[in-house]
Design a protein around this motif. Structure first.
Motif, PDB file in Angstrom:
ATOM      1  N   TRP A  12      14.424  -1.978 -44.337  1.00 14.81           N
ATOM      2  CA  TRP A  12      14.068  -1.023 -45.404  1.00 14.81           C
ATOM      3  C   TRP A  12      14.266  -1.663 -46.773  1.00 14.81           C
ATOM      4  O   TRP A  12      13.418  -1.539 -47.658  1.00 14.81           O
ATOM      5  N   LYS A  13      15.371  -2.382 -46.956  1.00 16.70           N
ATOM      6  CA  LYS A  13      15.649  -3.028 -48.236  1.00 16.70           C
ATOM      7  C   LYS A  13      14.544  -4.018 -48.608  1.00 16.70           C
ATOM      8  O   LYS A  13      14.133  -4.121 -49.766  1.00 16.70           O
ATOM      9  N   LYS A  14      14.049  -4.753 -47.617  1.00 16.11           N
ATOM     10  CA  LYS A  14      13.060  -5.799 -47.865  1.00 16.11           C
ATOM     11  C   LYS A  14      11.642  -5.255 -48.009  1.00 16.11           C
ATOM     12  O   LYS A  14      10.740  -5.988 -48.413  1.00 16.11           O
ATOM     13  N   ARG A  18       9.337   0.575 -50.124  1.00 15.34           N
ATOM     14  CA  ARG A  18      10.438   1.475 -49.759  1.00 15.34           C
ATOM     15  C   ARG A  18      10.492   2.690 -50.679  1.00 15.34           C
ATOM     16  O   ARG A  18      10.148   2.625 -51.861  1.00 15.34           O
ATOM     17  N   GLU A  42      24.871  -6.202 -48.139  1.00 15.81           N
ATOM     18  CA  GLU A  42      23.553  -6.525 -48.674  1.00 15.81           C
ATOM     19  C   GLU A  42      23.422  -6.410 -50.196  1.00 15.81           C
ATOM     20  O   GLU A  42      22.394  -6.834 -50.742  1.00 15.81           O
ATOM     21  N   TYR A  43      24.422  -5.879 -50.883  1.00 19.10           N
ATOM     22  CA  TYR A  43      24.305  -5.663 -52.322  1.00 19.10           C
ATOM     23  C   TYR A  43      25.546  -6.177 -53.042  1.00 19.10           C
ATOM     24  O   TYR A  43      26.625  -6.316 -52.435  1.00 19.10           O
ATOM     25  N   LEU A  88      23.368  -0.693 -54.622  1.00 15.26           N
ATOM     26  CA  LEU A  88      22.959   0.363 -53.692  1.00 15.26           C
ATOM     27  C   LEU A  88      23.575   1.664 -54.148  1.00 15.26           C
ATOM     28  O   LEU A  88      24.797   1.767 -54.312  1.00 15.26           O
ATOM     29  N   HIS A 115      17.546   1.397 -55.441  1.00 13.21           N
ATOM     30  CA  HIS A 115      17.714   1.506 -53.990  1.00 13.21           C
ATOM     31  C   HIS A 115      18.697   2.641 -53.695  1.00 13.21           C
ATOM     32  O   HIS A 115      19.885   2.532 -54.010  1.00 13.21           O
TER      33      HIS A 115
END
Length: 452
Positions: A12-14, A18, A42-43, A88, A115
């Motif tokens: 979803w992040k990539k 999104r 991831e953040y 995030l 995000h």
């Protein structure tokens, strides 16, 4: 612990398209942990907001729709700047703040670079549909209890989870007895994260049973909090009836076994409530195994619980009875087996299974899957007994390209002649025997029809 849902969050992040992500699921399945862990991995930073606590943010979101002002409030609350792609934003318990739920639409349209992952109770979110719910402006993912492979990974048996994923059937056959033992442990522990974590540390079935009973009590207390007294009693009656409904040979849900003197239509709200809360799943019967299966529902269904471990606890099954086998387990193991299979289909395969039965009820196939583009029948067995007359009759009548038996027997594939009928030409289907512990590989095996 590792969750397979993390891979979906990373994807979803990539995704350049999104939208704000809504993570849905029953209480206590690990939504908060997963969002925080995702932010940590991831953040650079995570701006975490929880809306079930008193906060100036609740007042801001209740009256503000300007995205710039909302973003400023978020940054004031977090104490740092929210940077697109680097931060995030997490909205937890979002069902408690309708304004925050509605704001996801504004962020989607006016600030797509931010995000945002939001989560809340399944029931609470469902109650907001049609009243400010950001339809078409959010991505949605569902989180379920840990699957069997996730359980293995979380309890120090990751090598067995990897073995199952490799589909090395010869090696699995060598460790078959150990895999069966681990599966029986999973039947008892289930996949609720807190319970799994405690078992991983202590390995004590008495401790995990206390945790499971506490969870069951928490769920039951929700009935009275979110429904009027009369409806709460009916919800509890449906909930309490599930182990008994599943223990019968014919597991079709019978309203007359819920509450004496209560009509089916009076229980419809209770069924919907439990389903919307994620505590109960319905497997619908179809009159005809054709695509799409939903179009052929005939009104009958089976009712399953959220988690196989909670089912074992609610049925008061002694751990020794499951691990070592006894009469009480023999009488109930079919219920645990079908509960497990239904869970694996949903969590591992992304399938909403159906089932088929004749109008007279003299033949039934436990599960039907349609993800492969064909309707594939699946018969679930609680032991190594592979006799399945209903499956054989079904294949002769409807002629699927393949059929599956899942049981405690080892992996095997064979070609079988359709039951001869004068009006039909001869032919064969591939019968695939998949051990219950490797059910996660069912889709891959179906796609590998005719393979080795």
């Amino acid at each position: 612990m590792k969750r397979a849902a993390m891979n979906k969050l990373v994807a979803w992040k990539k995704d350049p398209g999104r939208r704000p992500l809504l993570l849905r699921g029953a209480r206590q399945v690990g939504k908060t942990w997963l969002m925080k862990e995702f932010g940590s991995q991831e953040y650079e930073r995570t701006a975490y907001m929880r809306f079930d606590h008193a906060s100036p943010l609740r007042d801001v979101f209740a009256s503000e729709t300007n995205v710039s002002n909302l973003l400023q409030a978020l940054q004031l609350h977090a104490g740092f700047k929210v940077e697109p792609g680097k931060t995030l934003v997490v909205f937890d318990e979002i069902q408690e703040c309708p304004g925050a739920l509605a704001s996801l639409k504004f962020f989607c349209e006016e600030a797509p670079g931010i995000h945002i992952v939001a989560a809340g109770s399944q029931l609470g979110l469902s109650n907001h549909v049609g009243t400010g719910f950001p339809v078409g402006k959010v991505d949605t993912q569902f989180l379920y209890p840990l699957s069997f492979r996730e359980f293995l990974d979380a309890t120090g048996k990751a090598q067995f989870a990897e073995l199952i994923g490799s589909r090395n059937w010869k090696m699995m056959a060598s460790f078959h007895d150990e895999l069966v033992r681990l599966l029986k442990v999973y039947f008892l522990v289930g996949g609720m994260p807190r319970v799994v974590e405690d078992y991983a540390f202590h390995g004590d079935f008495a401790r995990i049973r206390r945790l499971q009973n506490a969870l069951l009590l928490d769920y039951k207390s929700d009935f009275g909090k979110h429904a009027p007294p009369v409806q709460a009693r009916r919800i509890e009656a449906v909930w309490d009836s599930l182990p008994g409904q599943l223990s019968r040979e014919n597991k079709k849900f019978l309203f007359r076994e819920v509450q004496q003197g209560t009509k089916a239509r009076e229980l419809e709200f209770s069924m919907l409530w439990l389903t919307e809360a994620g505590l109960m799943r319905q497997e619908h019967r179809v009159s005809k195994p054709a695509l799409p299966l939903d179009a052929y529902r005939d009104g009958a269904f089976k009712g399953f619980m959220l988690d196989v471990g909670l089912l074992a606890a609610k049925a008061h099954l002694p751990p020794r009875a499951v691990l070592e086998g006894s009469r009480i387990f023999e009488e109930f193991k079919g219920a645990l087996t079908e509960q497990f299979v239904q869970q694996e289909f949903v969590a591992e395969l992304g399938e909403e299974p159906h089932y088929w039965a004749t109008a007279r009820g003299d033949a039934e196939v436990d599960f039907l899957l349609q993800g492969s583009g064909d309707v594939i029948p699946v018969e679930a067995k609680a032991s190594v007994n592979l006799y399945a007359q209903s499956l054989k009759s079904y294949c002769g009548k409807f002629r699927p390209p393949a059929a599956v038996r899942t049981s405690l027997a080892r992996y095997h594939r064979q070609w079988v002649d359709y039951a001869p009928k004068q009006e039909m030409p001869p032919g064969q289907y591939e019968l695939i025997d998949i051990p219950l512990y490797a059910l996660s590989q069912l889709t891959a095996e179906i796609e590998n029809r005719g393979g080795n």
